[in-house]
Design a protein around this motif. Structure first.
Motif, PDB file in Angstrom:
ATOM      1  N   LEU A 213       0.826  -1.203   0.000  1.00  0.00           N
ATOM      2  CA  LEU A 213       0.000   0.000   0.000  1.00  0.00           C
ATOM      3  C   LEU A 213       0.860   1.253   0.000  1.00  0.00           C
ATOM      4  CD1 LEU A 213      -2.953  -0.870   2.418  1.00  0.00           C
ATOM      5  CD2 LEU A 213      -2.772  -1.199  -0.042  1.00  0.00           C
TER       6      LEU A 213
ATOM      7  N   ARG B   5      -6.400   0.548  -5.629  1.00  0.00           N
ATOM      8  CA  ARG B   5      -7.696  -0.145  -5.563  1.00  0.00           C
ATOM      9  C   ARG B   5      -7.506  -1.645  -5.749  1.00  0.00           C
ATOM     10  NH1 ARG B   5     -11.442   3.807  -9.262  1.00  0.00           N
ATOM     11  NH2 ARG B   5     -13.123   2.399  -8.693  1.00  0.00           N
TER      12      ARG B   5
ATOM     13  N   LEU C 237      -6.088  -3.052  -2.480  1.00  0.00           N
ATOM     14  CA  LEU C 237      -7.101  -3.167  -1.429  1.00  0.00           C
ATOM     15  C   LEU C 237      -8.021  -4.355  -1.686  1.00  0.00           C
ATOM     16  CD1 LEU C 237      -7.928   0.608  -0.919  1.00  0.00           C
ATOM     17  CD2 LEU C 237      -6.778  -0.905   0.705  1.00  0.00           C
TER      18      LEU C 237
ATOM     19  N   ALA D  94      -8.480  -7.671   0.693  1.00  0.00           N
ATOM     20  CA  ALA D  94      -9.811  -7.527   1.300  1.00  0.00           C
ATOM     21  C   ALA D  94     -10.193  -8.710   2.189  1.00  0.00           C
ATOM     22  CB  ALA D  94     -10.856  -7.344   0.207  1.00  0.00           C
TER      23      ALA D  94
ATOM     24  N   CYS E 259     -11.201  -3.005   3.619  1.00  0.00           N
ATOM     25  CA  CYS E 259     -11.119  -1.538   3.681  1.00  0.00           C
ATOM     26  C   CYS E 259     -12.450  -0.987   4.197  1.00  0.00           C
ATOM     27  CB  CYS E 259     -10.829  -0.974   2.289  1.00  0.00           C
ATOM     28  SG  CYS E 259     -10.658   0.816   2.233  1.00  0.00           S
TER      29      CYS E 259
ATOM     30  N   GLN F  45     -13.190   3.484   1.273  1.00  0.00           N
ATOM     31  CA  GLN F  45     -13.303   2.984  -0.094  1.00  0.00           C
ATOM     32  C   GLN F  45     -14.087   3.958  -0.967  1.00  0.00           C
ATOM     33  OE1 GLN F  45     -11.925  -0.170  -1.352  1.00  0.00           O
ATOM     34  NE2 GLN F  45     -12.283   1.147  -3.127  1.00  0.00           N
TER      35      GLN F  45
ATOM     36  N   LEU G  19      -6.242   6.998   5.312  1.00  0.00           N
ATOM     37  CA  LEU G  19      -5.677   5.778   4.731  1.00  0.00           C
ATOM     38  C   LEU G  19      -4.345   5.437   5.390  1.00  0.00           C
ATOM     39  CD1 LEU G  19      -5.810   3.526   2.665  1.00  0.00           C
ATOM     40  CD2 LEU G  19      -4.900   5.094   0.948  1.00  0.00           C
TER      41      LEU G  19
ATOM     42  N   TRP H 148      -5.137   4.073   8.889  1.00  0.00           N
ATOM     43  CA  TRP H 148      -5.726   2.725   8.814  1.00  0.00           C
ATOM     44  C   TRP H 148      -4.662   1.682   8.492  1.00  0.00           C
ATOM     45  CZ3 TRP H 148      -6.120  -0.564   4.486  1.00  0.00           C
ATOM     46  CH2 TRP H 148      -6.894  -1.707   4.684  1.00  0.00           C
ATOM     47  N   MET H 149      -3.772   2.030   7.579  1.00  0.00           N
ATOM     48  CA  MET H 149      -2.719   1.099   7.172  1.00  0.00           C
ATOM     49  C   MET H 149      -1.807   0.768   8.353  1.00  0.00           C
ATOM     50  SD  MET H 149      -0.097   1.694   4.004  1.00  0.00           S
ATOM     51  CE  MET H 149       0.748   3.075   4.783  1.00  0.00           C
TER      52      MET H 149
ATOM     53  N   THR I 158      -3.782  -1.388  10.929  1.00  0.00           N
ATOM     54  CA  THR I 158      -4.263  -2.688  10.458  1.00  0.00           C
ATOM     55  C   THR I 158      -3.147  -3.708  10.315  1.00  0.00           C
ATOM     56  OG1 THR I 158      -6.082  -1.616   9.278  1.00  0.00           O
ATOM     57  CG2 THR I 158      -5.512  -3.851   8.592  1.00  0.00           C
TER      58      THR I 158
END
Length: 492
Positions: free
Chosen positions: A229, A263, A266, A270, A275, A280, A345, A348-349, A352
């Motif tokens: 990512l 995209r 992701l 998934a 995401c 998204q 983003l 979140w990355m 996560t």
């Protein structure tokens, strides 16, 4: 390792920041003047390093920053800093600070480096500085107002730096998002040194293409997700300034490709890291903004160029619309929504990735097997009478290609190269067909907006449809090549 988030704000918003409730203590204000040094052939820049000497509180301090990475505005770099007795670097003292890091010692060990160093540019800023506690994180906040100067040429500086002193890097994003609620901000993916080097080299913003990823064969999934990512984000953000300030269609194309890769990545992850829907939705919005502009660029520069007799009137109409769409794309990149997307983003990355378990190699093998089966299934359903079937095959080829590019380091080179080369060729062949389909839609829009030019537009539409009919993609040949493909073997 220094970890900081760099943000830009308009000078007229400085007062909002200076009086923001999150900064509830008086700022410490100081004037900072730094000279940046390198050789005439930019030896340090070529090795990813920056060297400065700055006067702080009456003392000279030399700093070298080197290596590291930038992901969604988060700058992580090695930093070595210490006092010197003059406004010129002391390389001996710097070597002692570096210690036993052989790579950076070898960079400083270049022949005659000491004698070849010269000051290239000056950064002169007034710094307003605070230390804040936020959600258990200690953050140094600095507003720098001033300029970068080289030989009487100046670039204005008005930027905010959030440096993590203690805590979780995701806390920098959370703090920035709180500020964004009240102050328009933009992420900055280049630092002051890089901006200064732009003055030195006197170059514009060249298109930035996707860089090869490096993953160890025993990499974990927790390591793979931020690597993949982050690579996509770099592709997007390194083209951002060029899209906003320049006119090169290739920079817009590269940024759009970066969003497509993101995209795809992701979707790839998934199953293990879905995401969030709101995130998204914002990524899809960005893709739509860039896609609309890129479609008109392709119509103007590629599709219409096939029509030898295309009237100047039609070219002018397409150019006018292409410029308008690029302006809309640039405004999207300047919007708070885009900044919020990139900050969210990035956060979140970071949060996560540590939650993931398992091997990147095993995950990639399973993913490639699934994508390959989907590709063959799409190829088997291609039909000359159903243009959408070829488009779906192209999308499947693109997803498989991007996935293998992400995990290329985990596979043997020969097999991976053959697989990627075949998929790239299939994408190209089916893409030319899709360009004409898109052109038909855009020309219909143009006809509605400019009925007085209906004759020229109708001629172009007829020519392109005839061109497509005369040069159809050989779907049987494409299908045969895809059936002959074998997944590359993993490295052991």
């Amino acid at each position: 390792m220094e970890v900081e988030l760099k943000l830009l704000l308009a000078p007229e918003d400085n007062d909002k920041l200076l009086h923001h409730p999150l900064l509830d203590t008086p700022a410490r204000v100081q004037q900072l003047t730094a000279r940046y040094f390198d050789t005439p052939d930019l030896h340090l820049l070529r090795h990813g390093a920056g060297l400065r000497v700055r006067k702080e509180n009456g003392e000279w301090v030399q700093t070298m920053k080197a290596g590291g990475s930038v992901q969604s505005g988060l700058h992580s770099r090695n930093e070595w800093e210490g006092q010197v007795d003059r406004a010129w670097p002391r390389l001996g003292k710097l070597r002692k600070l570096i210690g036993d890091d052989e790579h950076w010692l070898s960079v400083l060990g270049a022949p005659d480096l000491k004698d070849r160093l010269e000051p290239l540019f000056v950064v002169d800023v007034q710094r307003h500085q605070w230390e804040v506690e936020s959600a258990g994180n200690r953050i140094e906040v600095a507003l720098d107002i001033g300029h970068i100067e080289r030989k009487s040429r100046k670039l204005l500086v008005n930027e905010l730096e959030l440096e993590l002193k203690e805590g979780d890097p995701a806390g920098l994003y959370a703090f920035a998002l709180q500020l964004l609620d009240d102050i328009p901000l933009r992420i900055s993916n280049i630092n002051k040194a890089q901006r200064g080097y732009l003055l030195v080299r006197e170059t514009g913003h060249a298109p930035f293409r996707a860089q090869a990823l490096t993953l160890d064969t025993d990499a974990s999934l927790a390591e793979a997700l931020p690597t993949v990512l982050g690579n996509c984000l770099e592709h997007i953000q390194r083209n951002e300034v060029a899209v906003v300030e320049g006119h090169d269609p290739e920079t817009l194309h590269q940024m759009r490709v970066g969003v497509r890769r993101l995209r795809s990545a992701l979707k790839l992850f998934a199953r293990v890291a879905p995401c969030p829907p709101a995130l998204q939705e914002d990524i899809d919005w960005l893709g739509t903004q860039l896609g609309a502009a890129r479609d008109w660029d392709v119509l103007l520069s590629s599709t219409l160029s096939r029509i030898a007799a295309a009237q100047l009137e039609l070219q002018a109409l397409a150019l006018e619309t292409a410029r308008a769409k690029r302006h809309e794309a640039a405004q999207a990149l300047l919007s708070p929504r885009y900044t919020r997307l990139m900050l969210t983003l990035g956060s979140w990355m970071l949060q996560t990735a540590p939650l993931l378990n398992g091997s990147a190699s095993r995950f990639s093998r399973q993913s490639m097997q699934h994508l390959h089966k989907a590709l063959i299934k799409r190829a088997n359903r291609m039909d000359d009478d159903t243009p959408a079937s070829a488009h779906r095959t192209r999308i499947a080829a693109k997803r498989a290609r991007y996935a293998l590019e992400f995990f290329h380091a985990l596979y043997r080179d020969k097999g991976a190269h053959t697989y990627l080369k075949t998929l790239a060729a299939v994408q190209e062949e089916l893409g030319q067909h899709n360009d004409v389909v898109v052109a038909e839609r855009l020309l219909q829009e143009l006809a509605q907006q400019h009925p007085q030019s209906a004759g020229a537009i109708q001629f172009a539409r007829g020519y392109l449809l005839a061109y497509q009919a005369a040069r159809p993609a050989d779907l049987d040949d494409i299908r045969d090549r895809l059936h002959a493909l074998r997944l590359p073997q993993a490295r052991h």
